[in-house]
Design a protein around this motif. Structure first.
Motif, PDB file in Angstrom:
ATOM      1  N   ILE A  88      49.130 -16.884 -18.974  1.00 20.58           N
ATOM      2  CA  ILE A  88      48.941 -17.698 -17.774  1.00 20.58           C
ATOM      3  C   ILE A  88      50.265 -18.296 -17.328  1.00 20.58           C
ATOM      4  CG2 ILE A  88      47.775 -19.727 -16.848  1.00 20.58           C
ATOM      5  CD1 ILE A  88      45.540 -19.217 -18.771  1.00 20.58           C
ATOM      6  N   ILE A  89      50.989 -18.861 -18.307  1.00 20.34           N
ATOM      7  CA  ILE A  89      52.242 -19.520 -17.982  1.00 20.34           C
ATOM      8  C   ILE A  89      53.241 -18.534 -17.394  1.00 20.34           C
ATOM      9  CG2 ILE A  89      54.156 -20.824 -18.964  1.00 20.34           C
ATOM     10  CD1 ILE A  89      51.533 -22.281 -18.973  1.00 20.34           C
ATOM     11  N   TYR A  90      53.388 -17.398 -18.064  1.00 25.00           N
ATOM     12  CA  TYR A  90      54.379 -16.433 -17.611  1.00 25.00           C
ATOM     13  C   TYR A  90      54.036 -15.912 -16.221  1.00 25.00           C
ATOM     14  CZ  TYR A  90      55.529 -16.410 -22.550  1.00 25.00           C
ATOM     15  OH  TYR A  90      55.866 -16.779 -23.813  1.00 25.00           O
ATOM     16  N   ILE A  91      52.758 -15.573 -16.046  1.00 24.55           N
ATOM     17  CA  ILE A  91      52.343 -15.006 -14.768  1.00 24.55           C
ATOM     18  C   ILE A  91      52.538 -16.045 -13.669  1.00 24.55           C
ATOM     19  CG2 ILE A  91      50.433 -14.006 -13.480  1.00 24.55           C
ATOM     20  CD1 ILE A  91      51.351 -12.247 -15.745  1.00 24.55           C
ATOM     21  N   PHE A  92      52.141 -17.274 -13.981  1.00 25.31           N
ATOM     22  CA  PHE A  92      52.296 -18.352 -13.007  1.00 25.31           C
ATOM     23  C   PHE A  92      53.758 -18.491 -12.600  1.00 25.31           C
ATOM     24  CE2 PHE A  92      53.299 -22.967 -12.566  1.00 25.31           C
ATOM     25  CZ  PHE A  92      52.664 -23.169 -11.361  1.00 25.31           C
ATOM     26  N   MET A  93      54.635 -18.458 -13.627  1.00 27.37           N
ATOM     27  CA  MET A  93      56.034 -18.645 -13.313  1.00 27.37           C
ATOM     28  C   MET A  93      56.600 -17.478 -12.516  1.00 27.37           C
ATOM     29  SD  MET A  93      59.325 -18.932 -15.571  1.00 27.37           S
ATOM     30  CE  MET A  93      59.231 -17.183 -15.616  1.00 27.37           C
ATOM     31  N   LEU A  94      56.220 -16.260 -12.904  1.00 29.19           N
ATOM     32  CA  LEU A  94      56.688 -15.099 -12.154  1.00 29.19           C
ATOM     33  C   LEU A  94      56.237 -15.206 -10.704  1.00 29.19           C
ATOM     34  CD1 LEU A  94      56.189 -12.111 -14.603  1.00 29.19           C
ATOM     35  CD2 LEU A  94      58.303 -12.955 -13.633  1.00 29.19           C
TER      36      LEU A  94
END
Lengths: 286, 333
Positions: free
Chosen positions: A263-269
């Protein structure tokens, strides 16, 4: 539900304290410092050593963790970082990765690779009930301490002579120097305070984030997320980003543990693609 | 008028031809690499590793040294290639060259898909994007334990003979010859690429992207292309590692691998293709020497080397080296 929200806020505040120093070096001084987590780790280990080795109470060890990390930061800034300000980003990246590796290996050598445990005093364990919502006492403590720090920082930056000197030095170093502002000293002091705050965050967060020699690598991305998503022009941007990240992370791990860190990575991307300069940028962010 | 353009074209062709001519030191380098098969018969495993790491560094050099993209997550493509080759071998396609080709294609596809993320934004944004793409892949490999083996790694890979002719042996002789052949092939591709007009346009956009765009270079498309190619080569390097060691673990995707790649390029110098290869040799030798001194704390020394190199100034180190090469070249011709 509200408990998760509160936990998320506490976690976010902690992340902010950890990352705010980076938002100054990265955002204001335009220096890519991947070694920021090393200062947080230094603070955490200072607390552990003081508490377990010398029997210093938890509260008493917090200021020391700040001072230890700040001193560490100041020495490194004067010796090494200072030469790197004008270098290319690639040089800065390589330099700070090197520092991270040295910090990880040195900590492993000195303290061992196991998780360190910070024993909280009794009054910080357990839970309190506020308006029907069960809240961990330590989470509440975190929110109060970090909230106070945020207000103090904002005050320093916007109201004091030091704050305006810093903003001037950042906006245009050459002109500021021409006006007689000791930019070198300002940057050094800022760097030391940022490192000290990271150290304090490391000490406060040892309970929640865990503390072992790989700490700087594990949380490097989290710090960078706070700064990049928050944008680097203000102090409130990273703050909002940190809170958002904290809530998203805690809620994500609670509701969809299978997805975990995705979730975090996708959100940041997603944020970086849509708004390459961060979510909360006023006008021309760098 | 027409003859003027024709002579200009002729001049350009001549310039490209001059640039692509083989120099004596280059030939000497490859001669030594081949001679190493006979010179160090007991060190073939180490040599194999050097060739693979060198190939990986070469792939980073393509985007860093020629397109100016700083990536902290190139291990993602290395890992994708390694897992592809490993899984193929497990699924029964044990022929290494076919596995290599498929791994290259898969890594290229992933590189192409993620290349659009690095077009926009500043250096910092790119660092974050590449870093988090790599982390997403670590997460994926970690989650799908039933396929990748998770932290235990991918076990039970059995490779068939190369092209049905050469069996892998325990000493790593076949492995080194195989890796060296692949490295040379990939190097030829990269060499041809960077000395073509395409490579020149890359360098132009590295120097100044705005101006490069202004004289009509399609910068975004150039970056997508070189990033995809670089990812594909990194995938081949990963596949080589999987095939020659018959093992894949989460380590192939590790952040430390991306950092190693950068360190190697810093040691060897970027932007002339041999940097990755020479750096890989220096890196392996240093690693060998330092690990035997303090096995557990190799990481510390690596960090110290990085810091020292940057503080002293890598340009200065590289310049000194380049001067030495020039002197060699001068006496050679």
């Amino acid at each position: 539900m509200l408990t998760i929200l509160f936990d998320g806020i506490a976690y976010g505040m902690l992340l902010f304290i950890l990352a705010v120093g980076l938002s100054v070096t990265l955002g204001l001084m335009n220096f890519v410092n991947l070694a920021h987590g090393a200062f947080a780790m230094a603070g955490g280990y200072a607390t552990v050593i003081l508490m377990n080795g010398y029997g210093v109470p938890f509260l008493g060890s917090l200021p020391v963790s700040f001072l230890a990390a700040a001193a560490f930061g100041l020495v490194l800034e004067r010796l090494l970082y200072r030469r790197m300000y004008q270098r290319s980003h690639l040089d800065q990246v390589l330099f700070s990765i090197g520092l991270v590796f040295m910090a990880v290996a040195a900590t492993d050598f000195l303290m061992g690779s196991q998780q360190q445990i910070v024993r909280l005093p009794d009054w910080l364990r357990g839970r309190v009930e506020i308006a029907g919502v069960g809240i961990g006492a330590y989470r509440l403590f975190l929110v109060i301490v970090c909230g106070a720090l945020v207000i103090v920082l904002q005050g320093i930056l916007s109201r004091t002579r030091f704050g305006s000197q810093l903003r001037a030095a950042v906006d245009d170093t050459r002109v500021a120097r021409g006006l007689g502002i000791p930019t070198g000293r300002i940057f050094a002091a800022t760097f030391a305070i940022g490192s000290g705050l990271a150290g304090l965050g490391g000490a406060l967060g040892a309970e929640i984030l865990g503390l072992d020699p790989t700490f700087p690598l594990k949380f490097m991305l989290y710090f960078l997320i706070v700064v990049t998503v928050g944008g680097t022009a203000t102090i409130s941007g990273p703050f909002a980003a940190a809170i958002l990240l904290g809530i998203a992370d805690v809620a994500g791990k609670y509701y969809v543990p299978r997805l975990g860190a995705f979730i975090i990575y996708i959100f940041m991307l997603a944020v970086l693609i849509l708004r390459p300069n961060g979510l909360f940028v006023r006008g021309g962010g760098r | 008028m027409r003859s003027a353009t024709a002579s200009a074209r002729e001049k350009a062709r001549q310039a490209v031809a001059d640039a692509t001519r083989w120099q004596t030191p280059e030939l000497a380098f490859w001669a030594v690499a081949i001679a190493a098969i006979f010179l160090f018969p007991s060190r073939h495993l180490l040599l194999n590793e050097i060739a693979i790491v060198g190939l990986f560094a070469l792939s980073i050099d393509l985007i860093l040294g020629y397109a100016g993209i700083v990536s902290l997550g190139h291990a993602a493509f290395f890992g994708v290639g390694a897992y592809t080759a490993g899984l193929l071998a497990k699924a029964g396609i044990g022929e290494p060259v076919a596995g290599l080709a498929i791994a290259a294609a898969v890594a290229a596809a992933v590189g192409f898909a993620t290349s659009f993320l690095v077009i926009r934004g500043s250096d910092l944004t790119r660092l974050m994007v590449t870093l988090s793409v790599a982390l997403v892949f670590v997460e994926i490999a970690n989650r799908f334990e039933s396929i990748t083996g998770g932290v235990d790694g991918l076990l039970g890979i059995s490779m068939g003979p190369i092209l049905g002719l050469f069996e892998f042996d325990f000493g790593g002789t076949t492995a080194y010859c195989y890796s060296l052949a692949v490295l040379f092939g990939m190097f030829l591709v990269a060499r041809r690429l960077v000395r073509s007009p395409f490579g020149t346009s890359l360098r132009a956009l590295k120097e100044n992207r705005l101006r490069a765009g202004a004289i009509g270079i399609p910068t975004a498309r150039r970056i997508v292309t070189i990033y995809t190619i670089s990812a594909s080569i990194a995938g081949v390097a990963g596949a080589l590692l999987a095939q020659t060691t018959a093992f894949v673990s989460l380590e192939v995707l590790d952040f430390a691998r991306s950092a190693d790649g950068l360190l190697i390029l810093v040691i060897g110098g970027s932007g002339y293709l041999y940097g990755g290869l020479l750096g890989a040799i220096a890196f392996a030798l240093m690693r060998d020497a330092l690990s035997s001194l303090t096995p557990a704390y190799w990481m510390f020394w690596m960090g110290a080397i990085l810091v020292a190199l940057v503080v002293v100034g890598r340009e200065r180190v590289v310049a000194k080296f380049a001067a030495a090469v020039d002197r060699l070249r001068g006496s050679g011709s």
